[in-house]
Structure formats: C-alpha cells, structure tokens
Design a protein around this motif. Structure first.
Motif, mmCIF file in Angstrom:
data_model
loop_
_atom_site.group_PDB
_atom_site.id
_atom_site.type_symbol
_atom_site.label_atom_id
_atom_site.label_comp_id
_atom_site.label_asym_id
_atom_site.label_seq_id
_atom_site.Cartn_x
_atom_site.Cartn_y
_atom_site.Cartn_z
ATOM 1 N N ILE A 15 -0.096 2.974 -12.775
ATOM 2 C CA ILE A 15 0.517 3.529 -11.809
ATOM 3 C C ILE A 15 1.938 2.760 -11.318
ATOM 4 C CG2 ILE A 15 0.155 4.046 -8.743
ATOM 5 C CD1 ILE A 15 -2.761 4.894 -9.833
ATOM 6 N N ILE A 42 4.983 2.546 -13.324
ATOM 7 C CA ILE A 42 5.631 4.242 -13.018
ATOM 8 C C ILE A 42 6.120 3.995 -11.678
ATOM 9 C CG2 ILE A 42 5.344 6.629 -11.452
ATOM 10 C CD1 ILE A 42 2.519 6.929 -14.009
ATOM 11 N N LEU A 43 5.693 3.415 -10.433
ATOM 12 C CA LEU A 43 6.308 3.268 -8.952
ATOM 13 C C LEU A 43 7.240 2.473 -9.250
ATOM 14 C CD1 LEU A 43 3.295 3.318 -6.902
ATOM 15 C CD2 LEU A 43 4.650 4.686 -6.730
ATOM 16 N N ARG A 77 9.075 1.770 -11.925
ATOM 17 C CA ARG A 77 10.367 2.402 -12.413
ATOM 18 C C ARG A 77 11.070 3.639 -11.555
ATOM 19 N NH1 ARG A 77 7.055 1.807 -16.649
ATOM 20 N NH2 ARG A 77 5.561 2.920 -16.387
ATOM 21 N N SER A 78 10.465 4.056 -11.027
ATOM 22 C CA SER A 78 11.099 5.075 -10.327
ATOM 23 C C SER A 78 11.593 4.995 -9.163
ATOM 24 C CB SER A 78 9.727 6.198 -9.470
ATOM 25 O OG SER A 78 8.957 5.714 -8.938
ATOM 26 N N TRP A 79 10.711 3.232 -8.725
ATOM 27 C CA TRP A 79 11.914 3.299 -7.060
ATOM 28 C C TRP A 79 12.994 2.282 -7.375
ATOM 29 C CZ3 TRP A 79 6.372 1.692 -4.417
ATOM 30 C CH2 TRP A 79 5.583 2.281 -4.411
ATOM 31 N N ARG A 95 -4.819 -2.753 -2.212
ATOM 32 C CA ARG A 95 -3.726 -1.127 -2.809
ATOM 33 C C ARG A 95 -2.923 -1.289 -2.380
ATOM 34 N NH1 ARG A 95 -2.945 3.660 -3.986
ATOM 35 N NH2 ARG A 95 -2.937 4.180 -5.780
ATOM 36 N N LEU A 105 0.918 -1.670 -4.167
ATOM 37 C CA LEU A 105 2.031 -1.668 -3.854
ATOM 38 C C LEU A 105 3.980 -1.887 -3.394
ATOM 39 C CD1 LEU A 105 0.152 2.568 -3.433
ATOM 40 C CD2 LEU A 105 0.656 1.209 -5.195
ATOM 41 N N PHE A 163 11.906 4.130 1.549
ATOM 42 C CA PHE A 163 11.175 4.124 2.155
ATOM 43 C C PHE A 163 10.202 4.171 3.633
ATOM 44 C CE2 PHE A 163 11.475 1.775 -2.348
ATOM 45 C CZ PHE A 163 11.675 2.938 -2.724
ATOM 46 N N PRO A 164 10.581 5.126 4.320
ATOM 47 C CA PRO A 164 10.431 5.277 5.745
ATOM 48 C C PRO A 164 8.893 5.575 5.439
ATOM 49 C CG PRO A 164 11.461 7.043 5.066
ATOM 50 C CD PRO A 164 12.102 6.049 4.101
ATOM 51 N N GLY A 165 8.159 5.887 5.084
ATOM 52 C CA GLY A 165 6.552 5.837 4.646
ATOM 53 C C GLY A 165 6.231 4.938 4.787
ATOM 54 N N LEU A 166 6.908 3.503 3.581
ATOM 55 C CA LEU A 166 5.834 2.030 3.531
ATOM 56 C C LEU A 166 6.099 1.552 4.714
ATOM 57 C CD1 LEU A 166 7.196 1.670 0.138
ATOM 58 C CD2 LEU A 166 4.503 2.596 0.426
ATOM 59 N N ARG A 180 2.197 0.835 6.522
ATOM 60 C CA ARG A 180 1.266 0.644 5.149
ATOM 61 C C ARG A 180 2.109 -0.800 5.464
ATOM 62 N NH1 ARG A 180 0.487 3.207 -0.107
ATOM 63 N NH2 ARG A 180 0.548 5.022 0.584
#
Ligand SMILES: Nc1ncnc2c1ncn2[C@@H]1O[C@H](COP(=O)(O)OP(=O)(O)O)[C@@H](O)[C@H]1O
Ligand SMILES: [Mg+2]
Lengths: 277, 609
Positions: free
Chosen positions: B34, B37-38, B40-42, B101, B105, B136-139, B142
């Motif tokens: 994971i 993948i994260l 690279r995608s970011w 976790r 991230l 990434f407003p969704g972060l 967190r």
C-alpha cells in the motif's frame, strides 16, 4: 481544402438532426480530421485507452454528418461472415443476409469496428480491399463485388496497451488508415465532460478528475488499466443520485480497476485523501 | 541467568521509558505494498523502492528513565534518497493502531510532495504539510488527530531550560499552524524528533563506487538474510553541511561519530549508558561492511576473469552496445562490450535421466499447441455451411419432424502460432547459492532450460536460448546455448549442461543484444523471456537505481521494436522493482524456485495461447 464547412458535408447527407447531437467535447482537431477523412474517402483508425470517448466521438460524427452508423464490437470469435453476411436457412429455402459491413457499403454509412484488435487476423483481411483506393467489398458467397459509395466510411478503433501485444494490429492493416490518437482529456476538459454528462458541479467534477489523475499515475506499475472517463461519469452519476461519495468511488472507480485486495485498499486510501474519512 | 534477567530488565524498562505500544504497532512490512502505491499515486518517483530506515541518533535530551534504559537515543524518521523512500520499520508511538497507520500514510504523503527541498528543515516541513493538506483535503482531519497526539507526547516547553523552551514552542506552533513559523530558535541541543515531519538530516546514501550493496552478492555467501538486516545503515560518508541553518550544523556535528568511535565512547554526552551489547541494528553507522557481513562474502567483489585458455571460447571481437545513464538522462553510445561465447569442450549429451518423465509429459501436452487446421462440424457459427447438417435438417423438416435447434455451419479452426521466443537466462554468481539442501539456483535454471526446450521442440514455435553474466561494462559474457536456426539436439543439451554461475548481472546490455537477435526473426509474435534471480547489478556504478533504470530503458526499446518482454524471476522481492521494469502484467515471481522447471513451460503456453 482548409475552408471546409458543414454545408459541403451536409450535401452528402439526408437530414442533419442538429438537436439530437450526442454530447461530445472535442479534445483537439478531431472533428475537422474526421470531416476531411470522410470527404476524401479515407478510412480512419482511432487509438486510445478504453472509456476515453472513442465510441462517443464516432456516434457524434455520424449524427453530425447525418449518416447511419453500424457498430460492431469485435471479439475473438468474430468471423468474417459476421461482418460480411451469411446464408440463413428459412422455411425450406436458404437466403442471404447482409452483415453490418455489407449493409454500410450497400446503403452508405459509417461502419465502426470497435476494439478491432480483438478480432482474429483472418477476419480483418476482408477490410483490406475496402480500406485502400479500390474501396470494394467482394462477397465470395454471392459472387458480388460491391463498390463503396462516397457515403461509406470505415472507422476502426483499438486500445494500444502492450498487454494486447499478441493480438496487436498487423502493420500492413494499420498502414491503411488515417490515424488519430485519443488520450484521457486534460483536467479542465474532463471536468466539463463530467459536468456535461452528469450535471455535477465544478467542485465535485474537479475532485473526481484529480482523483482519477492520481490513480492514472499507477497505470502499468500497479494497475493494468487507467481509470477511464467513463468510470468518472459513473461515479459522478452515483454520487448525484444520492449515494455516499466514498462508497460511490469504491463501487465505480476502485473495484472496477483491480481485483487485488491490497491494491484496492491502497486505492481507497487515495479516495479518502480526496474525499475525507 | 544473569544475562537473561538483564535482557528482561532491559526490555521492560525500555517499554516503560519509550511509552511505545507494541500491541498496537503497525509495521512497514504489513503495509509496504500500500505504501508503494500511495507514494506513487501521490506523485512520488516510481523508480524508488520503499524500505525501512535505520534508526538515526537524534541527540535530544532523554528522560532519566530513558537514560537508564539506554534507549530512545535513536528514532526512525522518514527520508528520501536517490533510490529509496526510507520509512520507519515499525510505528508504535500511539496507543491506537489506526493512528500508527495514519502516521505512515501521512509520512508517505509528505515524502511524495516535493516542496522546496532547499528550505531550512522547519520551513520545508511546514511547506510540505501545507501542500499536502491543500492537495488532499481528505487528509486534514487525520492530520489534526495526529498533530494532537504528537503534541501530547512532546515535552512541555515550560519544563525545558531556556533555549530549548523557545525551540519547543516554535515546533508546537509549526505543528498547529503550518506555515506560521519562520525559523527554529538556536539551542544547545536539537529538539525532540518530530514524528510528523521528514528527517532533518538524511543519512548520506552509500558510496556509489567500490563495493556493491546488492543483496544478491551477499546472497551468494549467505543465503538467508534476516529482514531486519535488510535495513540500510547510515553510510560513513559525511557531506559538508550545505545548509546555512545553524541548527542543522550543530545537529550534523553531533552525528558525525563513526561506528568505531561510537563503540568506544558510547556516551556522547553527559549520560551513563549500561554496557552495550545491543545488536547491530542499534548502531547507525557501519563503516566496515554495509551489511555487517564477513570478509568471506566480500572477497567475491574482486573476482577475476578466468585465463583465456580455461575460459569459454569467445566468438568475434565483441559487440559494442549503449547504456542508459539515468542521472544524465542520456544513452551513452558504445558504452559496453558484449562478448558472445561458446562453452569450451561441451560434449553432446542426452537429456538427464531425472527429467525424462516430466519431459515426456510436457512434450505430449505441448504437441497440442502445434499449428493445425481442422474443420469443426455442426457449429452454430462458421464460415461454411455444414452440408451434411443442412441436408439432415431439411430432410427432417420435410419429413414433418419437429426440427431441433442444430448447428449448420463448419468452422475452420485456426492455430496461427506464428511465434518466435528467445529465452535469456541470468547466469550470474548469485545463481550459485543453494535453494535447498541439494540444489543451487543454477541447477534449477539448467533443468528449466532443458524442460523448456523439450516442451517447445514439441510445438512448431521457433526458439533460442542464451545465458549471460558480466564483469563491468567491458565484459558482458553472452553464452550461446541454442540459436534460432539450430535444432534442439544432444549438442545443444551438452551446452545447457555446461552452464555455470559466474560474475554479475548487467541486464541492460544482454537484453539489448537479445532484442537484436529476436527482432530479426520473421515471426509476427516475438516473445523475449528473461529468467533471473535478482536485480540488475555489476561491480561499477551498475547497481541500485542505475542498473534498474538502464534495464528499464532496454525493455522499453525492446517493446518499441515490437517484441514482448516478459520476466520470470525467483527473487521474492521481485515485486518491489519488477513492475517498474516490466509493468504489472510483464513479470511473474515464482515463489518456490524448485518448481520453476515445470512452471515455465506452462507459463509459456499461457502467454502464447
Ligand atoms: N469527449 C467527450 N465528450 C463527452 N463525453 C465523453 C467524452 N469522452 C468520454 N466521454 C464519456 O465517457 C464515456 C465513455 O466513452 P466511450 O466513447 O464509450 O469510450 P471508448 O469508446 O473510448 O471506450 C462516454 O459514455 C461519455 O460519458
Ligand atoms: Mg468504446
């Protein structure tokens, strides 16, 4: 040649139905290229990843020029007879039934072979005499040799991902076509497409397009296919119909892209990073 | 017994002192896929591998308990270098697993966001934080949770001495309001590590020349590498501080201690540590050998080519090939010399007896793949009418029978296997290592070549076999086993039997030459199968990223030529770098090497179906 206009094209056509035109946002000069190719009777090849608008483009152009469209989705069981036609047995007699290709040649219209590399090579051989300057379709079974009228146009498309290598297009076939490459639209354009297709607002469209572009960087390294515009449209549609945005992304964007659970988990994290959790 | 109690006590007190929560720990291993993948995608570089970092000394003040425990001197922070995204091996800072976790991230997002690397540490991290939150407003929520938890754990400024107090206040402000703090006030010691930020002083990456750090080499001497040992140790090389930030200077000055000094002194400042027999993982700088391996395995670095008389027979003067330099982003023309060679004195041999049963089975399976044309009758679809069926059908109807639904066509079943396959096998020294009590990798490769040939010669497919190894760029050894135009016979079997492990793995050059051989074949489908047990590497700079990137370009060139490259590996860690080289559907990792000989032919059948 440059000053080509719609009037000229419409002189070929039955009735333009401008109002019924499907929604299509051009990426670049493809409308113009299509019109020129049609006028000069050149066959057209469109390559690009799935769901980037190839099919939509062709139906838009067919409607715009005012021609009937015969679409064939190719697959590896497709035979030449499926394109050209075959004898059927009816009430004690056999009779000939035109396939979509033959019908387009006889009556004038666009014959669109979608995902043409999926068809076996011996199938696509029937396209050869049609796609060079002879523009003929010999029908062995009936002994006919049809000459294509000016209103006939052959359009094929395929997705040139290298996973298709073993099925790749023969160079001798590929070289018969004027070619157009589609890719996923630029972000602003893709936003407009999502908004136009679904009625999403700018905020949502922008979020989804950003998300898609994050996911697209994973093509080849982690994913076999990039997230398509089609999937974005599906996602927006679900969200607008009231489905939870994160769940909509899972259903219409993440799960269609991968079967691997860990990969899906990672993609969901990317979704959370955009939509929050 | 005393030792045992001592160790127990050590563990106990470490736990208390560190306030770690091992039961809630998240390890990098659990999330490594994971993580990649994260990253690279970011926006992170897809050529980087994700690894666990060694703990580095942070030099801040420790509590009395921590001092007694001799712990908390090192923290694992996150940093990037040219080849690796280094992440902590374990995060157990928080009492909630989710938070641990989330911290992973968050660190990945930070590392994937390249924000002004030239800024001083405190500004750089605030900027990166702002960038991540904007992208990434969704972060955001967190981050809020993490920041609250981290602030809770940090020392209270009012309890710190002057200087350190101001420093701590600045950091707190920067965490709460990213972007609000201009500089870090100077203090006698660096601040407590900030777990939400990237490493203030990334360790230098390994010296690029001289020693190879490829695990493959160590593999040869010592087959089992403990995961823990796989972490990278902070290299000895210390660059001149390039930052004008005075804090950075003092921080570096403290961490320049070499391993030797560290061992001898082991009490850098005022504190007393208990006598130290902690494992090597606790030491951050190893200047002896990068993996703490014995001299025996390092001797391999200095292999010489065999004398001309005893070596295989070279054919021609060698072939000059280009090589990709990823840092310069250019193809260096005529950079490598590849030498085709034939085994000296290889006697014709029959197939080894232990393979004959499997070979027989494969041959009969593969015979089904031979090109053939058959008419299938009674099909619902086909290019011809099936006259017999039609007559029957009509007769039935005329006779008043209820006509059954029935296939009336004949279809021409095509097997257009117009196919050429070149198999390129890695024969580097790493294949000398044992995979079981009685078998080495090379033995498995040899059996694989045999069975593959047996299977393919039962089809009509054209195939060729080559092996390769290398010793620097001027000696790429390209062993001819079977050319396309040759029949597979006892002479070829003799050559296969004669393969032996040697040297390194300069994959790019071998692939380039193999591609040239394959592309000359008239077939419409051309498969380039690469069989290997590890990463590309060689003695010179051809290791790590350089070798991987050159290989990647060679693969890309092969694809441009219309070939289909596909890699079969027995390297368990293959999934870390192979997608970057071959794409997700361009390779397969065989988990049980002993099964390779039987797997490969089946895989081939699948690939070419
Ligand atoms: N340029 C575009 N204009 C309007 N809609 C588009 C465009 N590109 C993609 N779409 C949307 O994406 C969907 C998938 O496109 P489609 O043409 O079926 O893809 P393809 O044939 O390339 O696989 C369409 O149904 C449409 O909603
Ligand atoms: Mg389509």
């Amino acid at each position: 040649m440059r000053s080509l206009d719609l009037d000229l094209i419409h002189s070929f056509t039955k009735m333009p139905h401008m109002t019924d035109l499907p929604f299509y946002k051009p990426h670049g000069n493809e409308l113009e290229l299509f019109e020129h190719a049609f006028l000069r009777q050149l066959p057209l090849l469109i390559k690009g990843p799935t769901g980037c608008g190839k099919t939509r483009f062709v139906s838009y152009m067919a409607e715009k020029i005012g021609l009937p469209l015969y679409t064939v989705s190719c697959h590896d069981d497709l035979t030449a007879s499926d394109l050209v036609g075959r004898h059927l047995i009816g009430d004690g007699v056999t009779y000939w039934n035109d396939g979509p290709l033959t019908r387009a040649v006889r009556e004038g219209g666009i014959c669109y072979l979608d995902e043409v590399v999926e068809a076996r090579k011996d199938t696509t051989v029937v396209l050869h005499p049609l796609s060079d300057d002879r523009r003929i379709l010999p029908i062995e079974r009936t002994g006919e040799i049809l000459s294509a009228p000016p209103e006939f146009m052959l359009v094929v498309s395929y997705n040139p991902g290298y996973q298709n290598f073993l099925k790749g297009m023969k160079p001798s076939t590929r070289q018969r076509f004027v070619s157009l490459r589609f890719d996923f639209p630029k972000p602003e354009l893709e936003q407009q497409i999502v908004m136009g297709e679904t009625g999403a607002d700018t905020m949502l469209a922008k979020k989804l397009v950003n998300l898609a572009n994050s996911l697209r960087t994973l093509k080849e390294h982690d994913l076999e296919e990039a997230a398509s515009t089609r999937l974005l449209v599906y996602t927006a549609t679900l969200i607008l119909s009231g489905f939870d945005p994160v769940d909509a992304c899972r259903a219409a964007l993440v799960e269609p892209l991968t079967d691997d659970e860990e990969t899906a988990e990672a993609l969901m994290e990317i979704v959370y990073a955009s939509f929050g959790k | 017994m005393e030792e045992y109690v001592g160790a127990l006590w050590h563990r106990l007190i470490t736990d208390v002192a560190d306030k770690r929560y091992p039961s809630e720990a998240v390890s990098l291993e659990q999330i490594s896929k994971i993580a990649g993948i994260l990253f690279r995608s970011w926006g992170g570089d897809s050529g980087l591998a994700v690894k666990s970092a060694t703990a580095t000394r942070h030099g801040a003040k420790r509590s009395l308990l921590q001092r007694i425990a001799g712990s908390n001197m090192k923290t694992e922070l996150t940093w990037l270098d040219g080849e690796t995204l280094n992440l902590p091996a374990i995060i157990d800072l928080f009492p909630q697993r989710d938070l641990n976790r989330d911290l992973y991230l968050w660190l990945i997002a930070l590392a994937a966001t390249h924000s002004e690397p030239a800024l001083p540490w405190i500004q750089r991290n605030q900027r990166a934080t702002q960038d991540v939150l904007e992208r990434f407003p969704g972060l955001a929520c967190r981050y809020q949770r993490l920041a609250d938890a981290v602030l809770d754990m940090r020392p209270r400024p009012e309890r710190l001495p002057h200087g350190e107090r101001e420093q701590e206040e600045a950091i707190r402000a920067a965490l709460l309001n990213p972007g609000s703090v201009e500089r870090l006030p100077p203090a006698r010691r660096p601040p407590q590590p900030v777990y939400l930020w990237l490493h203030p002083d990334p360790p230098a990456s390994e010296p690029a020349s001289g020693k190879s750090n490829d695990p493959q080499d160590h593999n040869a001497g010592d087959n089992i590498i403990k995961k823990e040992k796989d972490r990278r140790y902070q290299a000895e090389r210390v660059d001149m501080p390039d930052s004008k930030d005075s804090f950075m200077m003092s921080f570096r000055a403290e961490s320049i201690l070499s391993w030797a000094e560290y061992i001898k002194v082991n009490r850098p400042t005022e504190e007393d540590d208990p006598p130290d027999d902690r494992p090597a993982e606790d030491l951050d700088r190893l200047s002896v050998a990068q993996d703490g391996k014995t001299a025996a395995s390092r001797l391999k670095f200095d292999l010489d080519l065999p004398s001309a008389a005893s070596d295989d027979r070279p054919l021609g003067d060698g072939i000059l090939l280009p090589e990709w330099h990823y840092k310069k982003q250019l193809l260096q023309p005529a950079h490598c010399r590849l030498q085709p060679m034939l085994a000296r004195g290889a006697e014709p041999l029959p197939l080894p007896a232990h393979l004959s049963a499997t070979a027989r089975r494969l041959r009969s399976q593969f015979a089904a793949l031979t090109p053939s044309k058959v008419w299938l009758r009674g099909q619902f679809d086909g290019s011809e009418l099936d006259l017999d069926a039609c007559v029957q059908f009509s007769a039935d109807r005329m006779g008043g029978l209820q006509a059954r639904e029935q296939g009336l066509y004949k279809s021409h079943q095509y097997h257009d296997r117009d196919l050429a396959c070149l198999l390129l096998a890695d024969l580097s020294l790493s294949t000398d290592s044992y995979i079981s009590d009685h078998e080495r990798v090379i033995d498995v490769i040899r059996d694989t070549l045999f069975l593959f040939s047996e299977a393919l010669s039962a089809t009509g497919d054209r195939f060729a076999l080559y092996g390769f190894s290398s010793l620097r760029r001027e000696n790429i050894r390209f062993h001819i086993l079977k050319e396309f135009e040759r029949k597979y016979n006892d002479e070829i079997r003799g050559r296969i039997a004669a393969i032996k492990p040697g040297f390194y793995t300069r994959m790019g050059a071998a692939i380039r030459h193999a591609s040239q051989l394959l592309v000359k074949q008239a077939a419409t489908q051309k498969l380039l199968l690469i069989l290997t047990d590890g990463k590309p590497n060689d003695l010179d700079q051809y290791e790590g990223r350089y070798g991987v990137e050159d290989t990647r370009v060679a693969i890309h060139e092969a694809r441009q030529m219309g070939l289909r490259p596909f890699c079969v590996t027995i390297d368990e860690k293959g999934s870390n770098y192979l997608p970057h080289l071959f794409g997700i559907s361009g390779y397969v990792v065989i988990r049980k090497p002993a099964e390779l000989p039987r797997e490969l032919p089946l895989l081939y059948a699948q690939l070419t179906r």
